[in-house]
Design a protein around this motif. Structure first.
Motif, PDB file in Angstrom:
ATOM      1  N   PHE A  32       0.863  -1.161   0.097  1.00 44.56           N
ATOM      2  CA  PHE A  32       0.102  -0.024  -0.107  1.00 44.56           C
ATOM      3  C   PHE A  32       0.691   1.476  -0.066  1.00 44.56           C
ATOM      4  O   PHE A  32       0.855   2.124  -0.702  1.00 44.56           O
ATOM      5  CB  PHE A  32      -0.721  -0.086   1.330  1.00 44.56           C
ATOM      6  N   ARG A  36       1.465   3.713  -2.784  1.00 41.76           N
ATOM      7  CA  ARG A  36       1.050   5.153  -2.772  1.00 41.76           C
ATOM      8  C   ARG A  36       2.293   6.123  -3.059  1.00 41.76           C
ATOM      9  O   ARG A  36       1.994   7.742  -3.478  1.00 41.76           O
ATOM     10  CB  ARG A  36       0.815   5.435  -1.446  1.00 41.76           C
ATOM     11  N   GLN A  37       3.471   5.803  -2.884  1.00 46.61           N
ATOM     12  CA  GLN A  37       4.492   6.439  -3.273  1.00 46.61           C
ATOM     13  C   GLN A  37       4.566   7.210  -4.545  1.00 46.61           C
ATOM     14  O   GLN A  37       4.924   8.322  -4.595  1.00 46.61           O
ATOM     15  CB  GLN A  37       5.736   5.666  -2.972  1.00 46.61           C
TER      16      GLN A  37
ATOM     17  N   ALA C  50      20.683   6.522   0.916  1.00 43.33           N
ATOM     18  CA  ALA C  50      19.445   5.560   1.117  1.00 43.33           C
ATOM     19  C   ALA C  50      19.952   4.120   0.772  1.00 43.33           C
ATOM     20  O   ALA C  50      19.664   3.416   1.689  1.00 43.33           O
ATOM     21  CB  ALA C  50      18.385   6.095   0.049  1.00 43.33           C
ATOM     22  N   GLY C 100      11.020   5.977  14.688  1.00 44.20           N
ATOM     23  CA  GLY C 100      10.492   7.251  14.369  1.00 44.20           C
ATOM     24  C   GLY C 100       9.521   6.982  13.048  1.00 44.20           C
ATOM     25  O   GLY C 100       8.521   7.672  12.858  1.00 44.20           O
ATOM     26  N   ALA C 101      10.068   5.920  12.208  1.00 45.11           N
ATOM     27  CA  ALA C 101       9.421   5.690  11.366  1.00 45.11           C
ATOM     28  C   ALA C 101       8.026   5.318  11.246  1.00 45.11           C
ATOM     29  O   ALA C 101       6.966   5.598  10.402  1.00 45.11           O
ATOM     30  CB  ALA C 101      10.081   4.571  10.451  1.00 45.11           C
ATOM     31  N   GLN C 103       5.985   6.727  13.067  1.00 48.18           N
ATOM     32  CA  GLN C 103       4.972   7.948  12.488  1.00 48.18           C
ATOM     33  C   GLN C 103       4.862   8.329  11.198  1.00 48.18           C
ATOM     34  O   GLN C 103       3.671   8.536  10.996  1.00 48.18           O
ATOM     35  CB  GLN C 103       5.542   9.239  13.441  1.00 48.18           C
ATOM     36  N   ASN C 104       5.929   8.304  10.805  1.00 44.95           N
ATOM     37  CA  ASN C 104       5.831   8.658   9.202  1.00 44.95           C
ATOM     38  C   ASN C 104       4.854   7.673   8.326  1.00 44.95           C
ATOM     39  O   ASN C 104       4.045   8.095   7.555  1.00 44.95           O
ATOM     40  CB  ASN C 104       7.226   8.387   8.430  1.00 44.95           C
ATOM     41  N   VAL C 105       4.933   6.467   8.929  1.00 46.71           N
ATOM     42  CA  VAL C 105       4.112   5.427   8.318  1.00 46.71           C
ATOM     43  C   VAL C 105       2.427   5.834   8.523  1.00 46.71           C
ATOM     44  O   VAL C 105       1.597   5.765   7.694  1.00 46.71           O
ATOM     45  CB  VAL C 105       4.509   4.051   8.571  1.00 46.71           C
ATOM     46  N   ALA C 108       1.642   8.611   6.563  1.00 43.75           N
ATOM     47  CA  ALA C 108       1.440   8.284   5.037  1.00 43.75           C
ATOM     48  C   ALA C 108       0.000   7.536   4.770  1.00 43.75           C
ATOM     49  O   ALA C 108      -0.853   7.526   3.978  1.00 43.75           O
ATOM     50  CB  ALA C 108       2.750   7.422   4.622  1.00 43.75           C
ATOM     51  N   MET C 109      -0.193   6.484   5.824  1.00 40.24           N
ATOM     52  CA  MET C 109      -1.424   5.749   5.738  1.00 40.24           C
ATOM     53  C   MET C 109      -2.646   6.745   5.657  1.00 40.24           C
ATOM     54  O   MET C 109      -3.777   6.481   5.090  1.00 40.24           O
ATOM     55  CB  MET C 109      -1.665   4.876   6.900  1.00 40.24           C
ATOM     56  N   VAL C 115       4.509  12.378   1.276  1.00 42.29           N
ATOM     57  CA  VAL C 115       5.597  11.337   0.639  1.00 42.29           C
ATOM     58  C   VAL C 115       6.418  10.801   1.608  1.00 42.29           C
ATOM     59  O   VAL C 115       7.057  11.353   2.504  1.00 42.29           O
ATOM     60  CB  VAL C 115       6.371  12.417  -0.291  1.00 42.29           C
ATOM     61  N   LEU C 116       6.379   9.488   1.306  1.00 44.36           N
ATOM     62  CA  LEU C 116       7.067   8.433   2.270  1.00 44.36           C
ATOM     63  C   LEU C 116       8.081   7.904   1.396  1.00 44.36           C
ATOM     64  O   LEU C 116       8.147   7.257   0.571  1.00 44.36           O
ATOM     65  CB  LEU C 116       6.285   7.277   2.658  1.00 44.36           C
ATOM     66  N   PRO C 117       9.397   8.278   1.894  1.00 46.59           N
ATOM     67  CA  PRO C 117      10.735   7.573   0.961  1.00 46.59           C
ATOM     68  C   PRO C 117      10.878   6.303   1.364  1.00 46.59           C
ATOM     69  O   PRO C 117      10.245   5.587   2.280  1.00 46.59           O
ATOM     70  CB  PRO C 117      11.811   8.389   1.820  1.00 46.59           C
ATOM     71  N   ILE C 118      11.122   5.788   0.384  1.00 46.55           N
ATOM     72  CA  ILE C 118      11.455   4.047   0.234  1.00 46.55           C
ATOM     73  C   ILE C 118      12.151   3.634   1.362  1.00 46.55           C
ATOM     74  O   ILE C 118      11.831   2.623   2.019  1.00 46.55           O
ATOM     75  CB  ILE C 118      12.086   3.530  -1.000  1.00 46.55           C
ATOM     76  N   ILE C 121       9.841   3.114   4.456  1.00 49.75           N
ATOM     77  CA  ILE C 121       9.214   2.127   4.309  1.00 49.75           C
ATOM     78  C   ILE C 121      10.019   0.638   4.860  1.00 49.75           C
ATOM     79  O   ILE C 121       9.558  -0.058   5.496  1.00 49.75           O
ATOM     80  CB  ILE C 121       8.588   1.746   2.926  1.00 49.75           C
ATOM     81  N   LEU C 125       9.407  -1.799   7.879  1.00 53.39           N
ATOM     82  CA  LEU C 125       9.044  -2.929   7.671  1.00 53.39           C
ATOM     83  C   LEU C 125       9.733  -4.008   8.026  1.00 53.39           C
ATOM     84  O   LEU C 125       9.520  -5.235   8.563  1.00 53.39           O
ATOM     85  CB  LEU C 125       8.366  -3.437   6.446  1.00 53.39           C
ATOM     86  N   LEU C 128      10.253  -5.565  11.306  1.00 50.34           N
ATOM     87  CA  LEU C 128       9.167  -6.123  11.832  1.00 50.34           C
ATOM     88  C   LEU C 128       8.999  -7.652  11.196  1.00 50.34           C
ATOM     89  O   LEU C 128       8.710  -8.627  11.680  1.00 50.34           O
ATOM     90  CB  LEU C 128       7.834  -5.357  11.199  1.00 50.34           C
TER      91      LEU C 128
END
Lengths: 216, 585, 436
Positions: A32, A36-37, C50, C100-101, C103-105, C108-109, C115-118, C121, C125, C128
């Protein structure tokens, strides 16, 4: 004791199930987000000089000891005044560079004599970015006249924090994120001036600047 | 062979590096907070020297000293920057070394534990789990409590305690499209109330106009500053009230009562409505001549305008002049004629109806529903007739109404009328209204006293909440006015008297005469006080600790007994025959 | 906007205006031999990290997993911790960070325009996914915040189980609040209150440094206080780790219940074998469990009730609400001084009512969100109560899957492990026979 293995099997089965469910969820979330990116670009923090009131928070609230926000001089908007309201303390005694006359707390503005025309002297004011602490005193002073001084987040210093500490404290909420390839802003009149300037072929530096500036 | 130093030597090294780190750390903490971390030219020493130089211009030695200091503190500033940077590296290194050494010493001395000493008591886990459950619940409740306590103890009161945003359904129109969302307003927001002049003496009843560009000079003889003047048919000493583009006014004779609506820009009469008396009530009321039949000022809540007359008839009109409801309280037992003006609270109209002699249970305070006129609550008052107007304080908790009468000053909760506190300090015929400023209620009446009462408390607060009292310079008609430092009174003998509003004093700080008697209460715009004499002459004065300076003197060619109403850039004054609009063209 | 300012301020500027009678901009003069320069801005610092970051993460996670689960080497794991601390912490300044990510996730949701840089993400993830299979190996060595605390955990005292369990709720509450504040674009509180980032940058404000320093000081005695009692990402990892397929184990093969490892874990993650209960006791336990289960909805509803009271405090995170409050307070004379924000607001010619309406909308939203937060907290408490009432039979010394960060400290306590490593030839060298 006989039912122990059965119990363990059952537990393992449940765990497997939950794991698969977790994986599917994570995959879906990832998909997702990646979906979206789209054309997304990376973004960096910048402040809008049109909203800035030069309150001094930039100097004090940055997580860096020496703020990432610095003053920038937009020469094409500058009046080259002899009596510069951004350079001189309002109670200045003489129009010279002596300590008691200057307003900049770190003495980061250089005053250079350019020319005398029709009895009027003109000076160029250049910011020494290394000494500038981003307090915005000169910005406030200059705003009384042309407003060619303005504050910008300098991206060679900015750490691009997830949450900018200055943005949090900014009274006019002038901070937001800009695409990383155009990470600077100009005041709207300055942008207009710059666009006029780039038309002249000799101004490569103006084109360089324009390519860095975010144009809404 | 592998080199293994002794345990002692490792520990000692660790102690040395540890002490070193602590020293570096404290140096840094000191450096972070030190005064010389200020920006070079903001250092106190520099600033004082600069100020000295300013006052002693041309002192070469001082100038040189300043320049030397400048160079000195600048170079030190940049040295300190370097120092801190190096210090941070040093500290990190020291801490890492210390940690490594401590770990190493642990390893050298490591011994496998002795299981014999590790005994888990029977039922330990169950007990711990039970305790854990209790602790978890307590933790969550404590966290919530901490958040709430922190929230309510913060200096700034929350928005919902200060303003009411209409509860009508707002379609999600976004910020750009506010107007339509606001159209069906039922309850005026505090912001709206403060942007208008909805009642006697302005939003809070304190005679304070927080608007810009209020004119300071005018003259009806030369026409200077008069934007328009419109005739008012029936006489009355009630004052105009203003809501956006409309001015409301009342007038009455012994037989007729009228409500007027004027346009603020042109002065045109938009509508006039006459108010009938209910069958059975005597058409005539006895009043004193100066009070007249239309002394109470109307009030508006932005939806409706409410008016009451000496006959005791209360009426509500919508802004288009449609009569919504009326109620007859008359005949009123009032020796001079009813004069208490109306007030509003949210969508209610507040009526202070003091009459009789105090023992006959005739006086009361009522809140009526603005839309229907149905009573919301009503409280009896064991006070005789009075002529003061209540003030409504919406932003206090609970919102309150403060009334003045003989002898009680009473605060009632605006929502249900229950009494919050009362103080005994007045006597005689109470004419001046109370005012409320910064949590203090000021009142004064001739023959009694002037008093400052701190809002708050329960029951009779005469002994505990009266901040100060004095007995000179007392008014009989005009209400008090408060400036930043002073409390101003219009003594019954004329002129202007002043007290320090915080501390009071036995006698006024000063009393200064005016050659005309005042009937209209004074108003405050910025730090200027607007005084209107009963013959129409008026002054804008600037009071200070020892008297007042006259800023301007203006004239109105007719008598004036009413308080002016203000709007940004404008003053509306009701003279005997006309309504004037004064403004800068 | 600013160009209009001169008109108003000309009057105030007597000394400055001698000789210049301009109304608007003073024109830039034409010089005979001086070209007017164009201001130059600094090029952005290269963001080509990155790919390096992502590969570093993958390598570090893989390595940590291998070292914790397969080679079982505490020493190498520790070296990896140092390396990751150096790279992710000090070199990358602690700002490529899954914590911190979160929060960005969340943002973005909720907000498609964000804009969420790769990198973000992946950083969110990947740990996890790893945790889902191998337990919290991310915490073991990769996370710089964990690493810095791992380093200082030298003299641990045992936190009582009841306290450990109850404080363990805080991360979930923190997570809920952080997600709500981030998803609404209000604030990134995890970053704002990151305790160690100032240390990684060797630069920061005194409160940040003091907070971080005191956490580390506590960390000397109470292992990893941030990870256990605050970290919101750790809260997610705890849940996932519970279902991990493989997980770091104290003993390489069979537990002989020698109890030597019992006190080894500074993070209180070693569970001892359960003592069998009497019939009465187990009946009571079962009753407690049923009750706790039945009370779940009550807790959730109670949480909503409690949350409904928190709408206003929550709304105060929003600068627009604070602005409206300040404007009102000034209007009523409740605030003595105006602030920069209200001054700027007024001088922009905006109406206070605009601010009220915006604030009102935000407050309404906060009220709803606070109820959700309350429900979440209620749910978390309820689950904790269920969990504390649930009794599971354990025959061996095992690592608590959610609490264990796979640091490997317990390995060397286990005689079986020592035999595997060839340090001793038989477990009996460590364990005397008369042990029960």
């Amino acid at each position: 004791m006989n039912d122990q293995p059965v119990k363990n099997d059952r537990r393992e089965f449940i765990q497997d199930g939950l794991r698969v469910a977790g994986l599917v969820t994570l995959g879906a979330a990832g998909g997702f987000l990646v979906g979206r990116q789209g054309e997304a670009e990376e973004t960096v923090w910048q402040l809008d000089p049109n909203k800035c009131i030069a309150c001094k928070n930039c100097a004090t609230h940055c997580v860096l000891d020496e703020s990432a926000v610095k003053c920038v001089q937009f020469f094409d908007m500058c009046g080259y005044c002899d009596i510069c309201t951004g350079y001189f303390d309002p109670n200045y005694r003489e129009l010279n560079t002596a300590a008691e006359n200057q307003m900049c707390p770190t003495g980061a503005i250089r005053r250079t004599f350019i020319e005398e025309k029709a009895g009027q002297k003109f000076f160029e004011y250049t910011i020494d970015a290394d000494a500038c602490v981003g307090c915005g005193k000169c910005v406030k002073g200059c705003a009384l006249m042309n407003g060619s001084f303005y504050l910008q987040v300098s991206h060679d210093r900015c750490l691009n924090c997830n949450e900018c500490a200055i943005a949090v404290s900014c009274p006019t909420q002038a901070f937001d994120r800009l695409p990383a390839n155009r990470p600077y802003r100009l005041k709207s009149p300055a942008l207009a001036l710059l666009k006029r300037k780039v038309k002249h072929p000799s101004h490569q530096d103006a084109r360089d600047l324009l390519s860095q500036v975010y144009d809404p | 062979m592998r080199f293994t130093p002794s345990y002692r030597s490792i520990v000692w090294t660790a102690i040395v590096t540890g002490v070193f780190s602590v020293m570096v750390g404290s140096c840094l903490v000191f450096a972070l907070d030190a005064p010389w971390r200020k920006l070079p030219l903001e250092e106190l020493r520099f600033l004082t020297l600069k100020a000295e130089l300013e006052s002693d211009a041309g002192n070469e030695r001082l100038q040189q000293e300043l320049r030397d200091l400048d160079v000195d503190i600048r170079s030190r500033y940049f040295r300190q920057q370097q120092f801190i940077k190096r210090g941070a590296y040093l500290l990190t290194g020291g801490v890492i070394a210390t940690l490594m050494l401590v770990r190493w010493s642990n390893n050298v001395k490591w011994q496998a534990p002795d299981p014999k000493r590790l005994v888990t008591p029977q039922g330990w886990e169950t007990r711990q789990n039970q305790l854990g459950k209790i602790a978890a619940v307590i933790l969550v409740l404590a966290l919530t409590a901490v958040v709430l306590v922190y929230h309510f103890s913060s200096r700034q009161p929350a928005l919902s305690r200060m303003i009411e945003i209409p509860a009508t359904e707002q379609p999600d129109t976004g910020v750009d499209n506010l107007q339509p969302a606001l159209a069906p307003v039922l309850v005026p927001t505090q912001a709206e109330i403060f942007a208008n002049w909805p009642r006697f003496r302005g939003p809070l009843g304190s005679g304070f106009a927080a608007f810009d560009d209020i004119p300071q000079t005018w003259s009806s003889t030369t026409g200077e500053g008069i934007l328009w003047k419109s005739p008012v048919d029936l006489p009355g000493v009630s004052s105009p009230v203003v809501w956006q583009k409309r001015i409301f006014l009342t007038g009455a004779s012994a037989l007729k009562r009228e409500v007027y609506c004027f346009d603020t820009d042109s002065g045109d009469l938009i509508w006039t409505r006459s108010v009938a008396v209910r069958d059975g009530t005597p058409a005539e009321t006895d009043v004193e001549e100066t009070t007249g039949f239309a002394a109470p000022t109307p009030a508006t809540d932005g939806q409706r305008v409410y008016a009451i007359f000496a006959s005791g008839d209360l009426v509500a009109f919508d802004f288009d002049g449609n009569e919504l409801w009326s109620r007859a309280f008359g005949p009123l037992d009032n020796p001079y004629g009813h004069a208490s003006s109306l007030a509003t609270y949210r969508d209610r109209v507040i009526v202070q109806l003091d009459q009789g002699n105090g023992d006959d249970h005739k006086s009361r305070l009522l809140a009526l529903q603005g839309a229907t006129g149905k009573p919301v609550w009503e409280v009896q008052r064991e006070v005789p007739a009075s002529w003061a107007t209540p003030v409504v304080i919406e932003f206090e908790d609970p919102p309150r109404i403060i009334t003045a009468a003989n002898p009680w000053v009473i605060a009632n909760a605006a929502d249900d009328g229950r009494e919050l506190w009362r103080a005994e300090c007045l006597s005689g015929d109470v004419g001046p209204s109370p005012i409320y400023v910064d949590g203090v209620v000021y009142l004064a009446n001739d023959g009694a006293c002037v008093a400052a009462i701190k809002d708050g408390g329960r029951g009779d607060v005469t002994k505990s909440h009266v901040l100060w009292k004095a007995e000179y310079g007392l008014p009989d008609i005009c209400s008090p006015l408060v400036t930043e430092e002073l409390l101003l009174l219009v003594p019954s003998s004329g002129g202007l008297a002043s007290y320090d509003r915080q501390t009071g004093s036995e006698e006024p700080l000063w009393e200064q005469d005016l050659d005309v008697m005042l009937m209209a209460s004074p108003s405050l715009v910025g730090n200027h006080v607007y005084l209107i004499g009963e013959n129409g002459r008026s002054w804008v004065v600037k009071p200070h600790e020892t008297g007042f300076d006259q800023v301007s003197e203006n004239d109105l060619a007719e008598p004036c007994l009413s308080c002016p109403a203000f709007q940004p850039g404008r003053i509306y004054i009701r003279g005997k025959q006309h309504l004037y609009c004064i403004g800068n063209r | 906007m600013r160009t209009c300012a001169p008109v108003l301020t000309l009057v105030l500027l007597g000394p400055f205006l001698a000789g210049s009678a301009c109304a608007q901009l003073i024109g830039t003069p034409d010089f005979s031999d001086h070209t007017i320069p164009t201001s130059q801005v600094a090029d952005p610092a290269s963001n080509g990290w990155a790919l390096v970051d992502i590969s570093a993460l993958v390598i570090a996670l893989g390595l940590a997993t291998y070292l914790a689960l397969v080679s079982r080497s505490r020493k190498h794991l520790f070296l990896l911790t140092l390396a990751c601390l150096a790279y992710f912490g000090f070199f990358r300044e602690g700002c490529v960070c899954p914590i911190g990510a979160t929060q960005n996730v969340a943002l973005a949701m909720a907000d498609a325009s964000y804009v969420l840089p790769i990198t973000v993400i992946v950083f969110f993830l990947l740990p996890l996914v790893f945790t889902l299979f191998f337990g919290r190996t991310f915490c073991a060595a990769v996370c710089p915040l964990g690493a810095v605390q791992e380093l200082v955990a030298v003299r641990h005292v045992r936190v009582p189980r009841w306290l450990d369990q109850s404080l363990g709720l805080v991360p979930y509450i923190y997570l809920g609040a952080a997600v709500i504040l981030a998803a609404t674009g209000t604030a990134f509180i995890i970053c704002r209150y990151d305790p160690f980032v100032a240390m990684f940058r060797l630069n920061g404000t005194a409160p940040m440094l003091i907070f971080g320093g005191s956490l580390l000081l506590v960390g000397v005695f109470v292992g990893r206080p941030y990870c256990r009692y605050l970290c919101p990402y750790g809260a997610v990892l705890r849940v996932l780790s519970r279902f991990s397929k493989w997980h770091a184990r104290i003993t390489p093969s069979e537990c002989i219940n020698c109890r030597l490892c019992e006190d080894a874990c500074p993070y209180g993650a070693i569970e001892t074998p359960t003592v069998p209960l009497s019939r009465d006791e187990s009946r009571r336990e079962r009753r407690h469990f049923v009750w706790a289960l039945a009370l779940v909805p009550v807790w959730v509803i109670g949480g909503v009730g409690l949350g409904s009271q928190l709408g206003e405090p929550l709304a105060r995170w929003n600068p627009d609400v604070l602005l409206a409050e300040q404007l009102t307070a000034e209007q009523f004379g409740l605030a003595v001084e105006t602030t920069d924000a209200t001054e700027a607001f007024r001088s922009a010619g905006r109406e206070p009512r605009e601010a009220y309406l915006v604030a009102d909308k935000l407050q309404r939203r906060s009220r709803t969100l606070a109820c959700w937060l309350g429900a979440w907290v209620g749910l978390v408490v309820a689950i904790k109560l269920v969990q504390l009432s649930l009794r599971r039979q354990r025959d061996d010394h095992v690592a608590n899957r959610s609490g264990c960060v796979a640091c490997g400290r317990c390995f060397r306590y286990c005689p079986v492990e020592l035999v595997r490593l060839g340090v001793i030839s038989d477990v009996s060298e460590r364990v005397t026979e008369e042990q029960p």
